[in-house]
Write a protein that holds these residues in place. Structure first.
Motif, PDB file in Angstrom:
ATOM      1  N   UNK A   1       0.832  -1.218   0.000  1.00 31.09           N
ATOM      2  CA  UNK A   1       0.000   0.000   0.000  1.00 31.09           C
ATOM      3  C   UNK A   1       0.859   1.257   0.000  1.00 31.09           C
ATOM      4  N   UNK A   2       0.470   2.211  -0.808  1.00 31.51           N
ATOM      5  CA  UNK A   2       1.164   3.496  -0.879  1.00 31.51           C
ATOM      6  C   UNK A   2       0.406   4.542  -0.066  1.00 31.51           C
ATOM      7  N   UNK A   3      -0.884   4.704  -0.387  1.00 24.14           N
ATOM      8  CA  UNK A   3      -1.718   5.725   0.266  1.00 24.14           C
ATOM      9  C   UNK A   3      -2.211   5.160   1.604  1.00 24.14           C
ATOM     10  N   UNK A   4      -1.469   5.447   2.660  1.00 25.23           N
ATOM     11  CA  UNK A   4      -1.812   4.987   4.013  1.00 25.23           C
ATOM     12  C   UNK A   4      -2.163   6.217   4.854  1.00 25.23           C
ATOM     13  N   UNK A   5      -3.264   6.131   5.570  1.00 19.78           N
ATOM     14  CA  UNK A   5      -3.722   7.253   6.385  1.00 19.78           C
ATOM     15  C   UNK A   5      -4.111   6.741   7.765  1.00 19.78           C
ATOM     16  N   UNK A   6      -3.815   7.531   8.780  1.00 20.64           N
ATOM     17  CA  UNK A   6      -4.263   7.248  10.149  1.00 20.64           C
ATOM     18  C   UNK A   6      -5.389   8.213  10.491  1.00 20.64           C
ATOM     19  N   UNK A   7      -6.496   7.687  11.010  1.00 18.53           N
ATOM     20  CA  UNK A   7      -7.532   8.519  11.616  1.00 18.53           C
ATOM     21  C   UNK A   7      -7.509   8.244  13.112  1.00 18.53           C
ATOM     22  N   UNK A   8      -7.058   9.229  13.878  1.00 22.76           N
ATOM     23  CA  UNK A   8      -6.868   9.075  15.319  1.00 22.76           C
ATOM     24  C   UNK A   8      -8.079   9.608  16.067  1.00 22.76           C
ATOM     25  N   UNK A   9      -8.631   8.789  16.948  1.00 24.22           N
ATOM     26  CA  UNK A   9      -9.782   9.175  17.741  1.00 24.22           C
ATOM     27  C   UNK A   9      -9.437   9.350  19.202  1.00 24.22           C
TER      28      UNK A   9
ATOM     29  N   UNK B   1      -7.719   4.400  14.668  1.00 23.19           N
ATOM     30  CA  UNK B   1      -7.157   4.180  15.998  1.00 23.19           C
ATOM     31  C   UNK B   1      -7.988   4.873  17.065  1.00 23.19           C
ATOM     32  N   UNK B   2      -8.809   4.107  17.762  1.00 22.50           N
ATOM     33  CA  UNK B   2      -9.539   4.645  18.905  1.00 22.50           C
ATOM     34  C   UNK B   2     -10.687   5.562  18.568  1.00 22.50           C
ATOM     35  N   UNK B   3     -11.282   5.410  17.397  1.00 21.64           N
ATOM     36  CA  UNK B   3     -12.450   6.221  17.046  1.00 21.64           C
ATOM     37  C   UNK B   3     -13.722   5.472  17.378  1.00 21.64           C
ATOM     38  N   UNK B   4     -14.735   6.219  17.847  1.00 19.93           N
ATOM     39  CA  UNK B   4     -16.025   5.612  18.137  1.00 19.93           C
ATOM     40  C   UNK B   4     -16.845   5.314  16.903  1.00 19.93           C
ATOM     41  N   UNK B   5     -16.358   5.734  15.722  1.00 18.26           N
ATOM     42  CA  UNK B   5     -17.025   5.466  14.445  1.00 18.26           C
ATOM     43  C   UNK B   5     -18.445   6.013  14.417  1.00 18.26           C
ATOM     44  N   UNK B   6     -18.666   7.086  15.169  1.00 13.79           N
ATOM     45  CA  UNK B   6     -19.996   7.679  15.148  1.00 13.79           C
ATOM     46  C   UNK B   6     -20.148   8.569  13.918  1.00 13.79           C
ATOM     47  N   UNK B   7     -21.289   9.198  13.821  1.00 12.78           N
ATOM     48  CA  UNK B   7     -21.615   9.990  12.641  1.00 12.78           C
ATOM     49  C   UNK B   7     -20.595  11.095  12.390  1.00 12.78           C
ATOM     50  N   UNK B   8     -20.229  11.836  13.428  1.00 11.78           N
ATOM     51  CA  UNK B   8     -19.324  12.967  13.239  1.00 11.78           C
ATOM     52  C   UNK B   8     -17.886  12.515  13.033  1.00 11.78           C
ATOM     53  N   UNK B   9     -17.473  11.414  13.658  1.00 10.35           N
ATOM     54  CA  UNK B   9     -16.117  10.909  13.453  1.00 10.35           C
ATOM     55  C   UNK B   9     -15.886  10.486  12.008  1.00 10.35           C
TER      56      UNK B   9
ATOM     57  N   UNK C   1      -8.960  -1.676   5.811  1.00  6.76           N
ATOM     58  CA  UNK C   1      -9.082  -0.909   7.046  1.00  6.76           C
ATOM     59  C   UNK C   1      -8.630  -1.758   8.220  1.00  6.76           C
ATOM     60  N   UNK C   2      -7.846  -1.156   9.096  1.00  5.95           N
ATOM     61  CA  UNK C   2      -7.500  -1.767  10.385  1.00  5.95           C
ATOM     62  C   UNK C   2      -8.102  -0.886  11.466  1.00  5.95           C
ATOM     63  N   UNK C   3      -8.969  -1.446  12.273  1.00  4.32           N
ATOM     64  CA  UNK C   3      -9.598  -0.685  13.350  1.00  4.32           C
ATOM     65  C   UNK C   3      -9.151  -1.252  14.692  1.00  4.32           C
ATOM     66  N   UNK C   4      -8.625  -0.383  15.542  1.00  8.54           N
ATOM     67  CA  UNK C   4      -8.196  -0.780  16.881  1.00  8.54           C
ATOM     68  C   UNK C   4      -9.045  -0.029  17.886  1.00  8.54           C
ATOM     69  N   UNK C   5      -9.711  -0.776  18.753  1.00  7.35           N
ATOM     70  CA  UNK C   5     -10.634  -0.171  19.703  1.00  7.35           C
ATOM     71  C   UNK C   5     -10.855  -1.140  20.848  1.00  7.35           C
TER      72      UNK C   5
END
Length: 573
Positions: A210-218, A285-293, A306-310
């Motif tokens: 993968x080239x385009x890797x992004x972190x979404x931190x919650x 990483x640690x996002x509640x995956x709610x509507x606003x997140x 997707x890798x989700x850690x929670x």
């Protein structure tokens, strides 16, 4: 020692130095007990909800837990919304409420809210991790310890303990033992699930790395206190980072790898990286995956992998079908660092291509309508006022954001340079939260400057707590975006007709005069060029300063990406 003394001593041993309270007959023993100790400073709030909000702000700013003390019944009822806000944001708040003596329950004693009447414990059970009553004074030591364990171990949240007056005065032959740090930060991680994610870093669906890797931190980054681990991982492999609004500041927003906020009031950079050109690999990483997140759940089908850690299996199970790792995000980042030899070659090989991709994103505008930050409009544009406050407040200053249109302006235009410097009750969003929460934040961090961005609608709900800040000479700056309206609601409602317009408009109150009447300082700003001088004067004051900014309610909030994502059916944004 008496029960009240035991509780105060226990809190002091856990590192607490402030207690937020409203006195009342059912907690009279605590008043004398507070005079018998020196470790905790009592702060008397105007209302029990304010005391609980203060404890919440203390917990968030200080990285500890906060404690509020009130009577049961009406006192506890006033604190319910504050407890609910702490629950939805995972904030560790201990609410202690006084109750009639156990042998008087159900006999008609004044303000009885025990198990035979209103049952305070049951009221708070749905809103807390733990709610119980000390029905036998001898149970106090282990019930308090149980409450603190529930409070301090992940996932954190509020707890409640009801204290009948007999438990407060009972002579205990007991000593408290502080909770072991290994229990508080257990750093749990499902190792097999973590190991299964290694392949995602080395090979995508097409067989190439993968080239385009992004972190979404919650918010999990904040709960795990793993800011350094996040920064180190991102820097090591040149991976850009977006945060949710709840986690704003968890990754420095002036960092070259920062994409800013994704979701409500988010940046163009985060949207471009996460949606317009979907990433090959997304780390949630640690996002509640709610509507606003998730920008109205727009992330659900976008990334190739997707890798989700929670810590919550419910959160992941409700929204994801891809790789899920149950665990602490700090533990996962440490685990990845320990396995750099497995993922390093692929990440190093794609670094240059990833940098080229990111450069294409960051070359485009980051913010929506950035010219508003220098607007000369009168009445004032909120973006101008917020931008001027950002310039005036030290980089390590702490800002607390209330609920309303100003939340969107602050989330978009404010730059957060460090963790725990941008605080907001983002999930439940009670109006007025920030006004008392700032008192707690200032008590937790007396070494920092603290400011609040709030609105006139919020001031009508919790503005009396300015009196608390004045009483204790706390140098908090309160920026009131006074647009004579319930701003976010008015922006929707005024298009529906004259009556909705009238119902969501407010009188133009003199909030600077209000502050002076409560013992604080007050400055009215009617023109943009007055802002810098007002903030400079506020920074010199020895107590709270309310800056009443006469703003225009007609300016649209910077949520165009959000509106586009949910315009099809959402009625409330």
């Amino acid at each position: 020692m008496q029960g009240a003394d035991f509780i105060l001593d226990s809190l002091a041993q856990e590192g607490i130095d402030h207690l937020f309270m409203v006195p009342g007959g059912l907690i009279d023993p605590f008043l004398s007990a507070l005079g018998r100790q020196t470790a905790l400073t009592p702060i008397v709030a105007a209302q029990e909800g304010g005391a609980a909000y203060m404890a919440d702000g203390y917990a968030r700013a200080g990285g500890r837990f906060g404690v509020a003390l009130c009577i049961g019944g009406p006192g506890l009822g006033n604190a319910v919304t504050a407890v609910a806000a702490a629950q939805t944001d995972g904030s560790p708040l201990l609410l202690l409420s006084g109750e009639v003596a156990t042998d008087m329950e159900g006999l008609g004693e004044f303000q009885d809210a025990g198990s035979q009447t209103l049952d305070d414990v049951s009221i708070l059970k749905p809103l807390t991790r733990y709610s119980s009553s000390v029905t036998n004074p001898r149970n106090l030591p282990h019930l308090l310890r149980h409450a603190l364990l529930q409070l301090r171990t992940a996932p954190t949240g509020p707890v409640h303990l009801s204290l009948p007056t007999d438990s407060q005065v009972f002579d205990l032959d007991a000593r408290y033992r502080p909770i072991d740090a290994g229990l508080i930060h257990a750093r749990t991680l499902a190792a097999d699930a973590a190991a299964a994610t290694l392949a995602h870093f080395t090979q995508g669906p097409d067989g190439t790395p993968p080239v385009r890797i992004v972190i979404l931190a919650g918010a999990g980054i904040e709960h795990a206190r793993c800011y350094a681990a996040l920064r180190d991982f991102a820097q090591r492999w040149s991976i850009p980072v977006a945060t949710t609004l709840r986690a704003k500041g968890a990754f420095p927003e002036d960092h070259p790898l920062s994409l800013g906020v994704f979701g409500y009031a988010g940046t163009h950079h985060s949207r471009l990286a996460l949606l317009d050109n979907p990433p090959d690999l997304l780390l949630l990483l640690g996002s509640g995956l709610n509507e606003r997140d998730t920008l109205h759940w727009a992330l659900k089908l976008r990334a190739q992998r997707t890798i989700c850690v929670n810590l919550s299996t419910v959160v992941m199970g409700a929204h994801l079908t891809d790789s899920s790792v149950v665990g602490d995000v700090g533990a996962y980042l440490d685990w990845l660092a320990a396995h750099h030899d497995r993922i390093g070659p692929a990440l190093e090989a794609t670094r240059a291509a990833r940098g080229h991709w990111l450069a294409g994103i960051t070359a485009q505008p980051r913010l929506q309508d950035p010219q508003h930050c220098a607007s000369d409009a009168t009445p004032l544009h909120p973006a101008r006022a917020i931008s001027e406050l950002r310039t005036a407040l030290p980089k390590d200053g702490i800002v607390l954001i209330d609920s309303g249109a100003h939340r969107a302006f602050a989330g978009h235009y404010w730059t957060a340079y460090a963790p725990l410097t941008y605080l907001s009750a983002t999930n439940l969003g009670p109006m007025g939260w920030a006004i008392p929460a700032a008192v707690g934040a200032q008590c937790a961090r007396p070494d920092r400057r603290v400011a609040v961005i709030t609105g006139d609608g919020c001031m009508r709900m919790q503005g009396m707590e300015i009196a608390t800040a004045a009483r204790y000479r706390l140098p908090i700056i309160y920026l009131v975006i006074n647009n004579a309206a319930l701003g976010n609601v008015w922006l929707r409602a005024h298009t529906l007709g004259a009556v909705p317009d009238e119902l969501t408009s407010l009188p133009d109150h003199d909030w600077a005069g209000f502050a002076r009447g409560l013992g604080g300082f007050g400055i009215t700003v009617a023109r943009p060029e007055q802002l810098a001088g007002a903030f400079a004067a506020a920074l010199e004051n020895q107590g709270p300063t309310v800056i009443d900014v006469k703003a225009d309610k007609r300016f649209a909030t910077p949520v165009q990406d959000w509106s586009a994502a949910c315009a099809a059916w959402s009625y409330h944004e």
